[in-house]
Design a protein around this motif. Sequence first.
Motif, mmCIF file in Angstrom:
data_model
loop_
_atom_site.group_PDB
_atom_site.id
_atom_site.type_symbol
_atom_site.label_atom_id
_atom_site.label_comp_id
_atom_site.label_asym_id
_atom_site.label_seq_id
_atom_site.Cartn_x
_atom_site.Cartn_y
_atom_site.Cartn_z
ATOM 1 N N LYS A 132 63.423 -40.465 10.674
ATOM 2 C CA LYS A 132 63.535 -41.921 10.522
ATOM 3 C C LYS A 132 64.100 -42.289 9.156
ATOM 4 O O LYS A 132 63.999 -41.532 8.193
ATOM 5 C CB LYS A 132 62.158 -42.581 10.647
ATOM 6 N N ARG A 133 64.669 -43.479 9.088
ATOM 7 C CA ARG A 133 65.113 -44.065 7.817
ATOM 8 C C ARG A 133 64.866 -45.560 7.904
ATOM 9 O O ARG A 133 64.885 -46.131 8.995
ATOM 10 C CB ARG A 133 66.590 -43.785 7.570
ATOM 11 N N GLY A 134 64.606 -46.174 6.750
ATOM 12 C CA GLY A 134 64.423 -47.612 6.814
ATOM 13 C C GLY A 134 63.792 -48.216 5.587
ATOM 14 O O GLY A 134 63.610 -47.558 4.561
ATOM 15 N N HIS A 135 63.467 -49.493 5.722
ATOM 16 C CA HIS A 135 62.981 -50.316 4.629
ATOM 17 C C HIS A 135 61.528 -50.732 4.867
ATOM 18 O O HIS A 135 61.150 -51.032 5.993
ATOM 19 C CB HIS A 135 63.827 -51.588 4.517
ATOM 20 N N ALA A 136 60.758 -50.763 3.787
ATOM 21 C CA ALA A 136 59.373 -51.242 3.842
ATOM 22 C C ALA A 136 59.185 -52.271 2.732
ATOM 23 O O ALA A 136 59.408 -51.981 1.559
ATOM 24 C CB ALA A 136 58.400 -50.084 3.660
ATOM 25 N N PHE A 137 58.799 -53.489 3.116
ATOM 26 C CA PHE A 137 58.508 -54.570 2.178
ATOM 27 C C PHE A 137 57.014 -54.856 2.283
ATOM 28 O O PHE A 137 56.490 -55.001 3.392
ATOM 29 C CB PHE A 137 59.271 -55.843 2.549
#
Length: 182
Positions: A132-137
Amino acid sequence: GLLSSISWYHYSDFTRSSNFLIGTTSLAGGNSNFIGSSTELDAEDFEVLEVYHELSLYPYGVPLRPFFDVAMNVANKSEQNDEALAWALGTKLGGVVKKGDWELSYAYKRIENDSVVGAFNDSDFGLGHSGKRGHAFKGAYAVTEHMQLNAALFFVNNLTTGTASVRDEEQRRFQLDVGWKF
């Protein structure tokens, strides 16, 4: 100041299906088995070396903590599968200690299929699987001395989309929770 840590995780014989299956439920979430037998994972063992660095700065008296985290499965020796690296890069602003305190954070993560054991990833980030790859805010606010309001937003994609066994999917998740200390 600078915070650094080094961790070592060792999972032996995890590749045999009898070790990563409980009944028919796979614990190998995201770990690949494209090469060889369908009852064994491509990564023969998981010996994960992790290095984490965080720098603490205080511009205008507000804590700012950029960080970098990298993990590598050093036991992954397959020439056909070079997916042994996971990393995250991000920053945290503020800090929650007492009433009225707040914190905001952002991280970009890339977790290759055979970098870490898929079953032990953050379950909120891409269903807890590797590949997986991605953004966490994230954000937090101390409503009282004992109550904290937290929010998180995740945008996560699969790394190996377009293959027969991996769908092109994106997970979007919003979480809101209240924590109470007593």
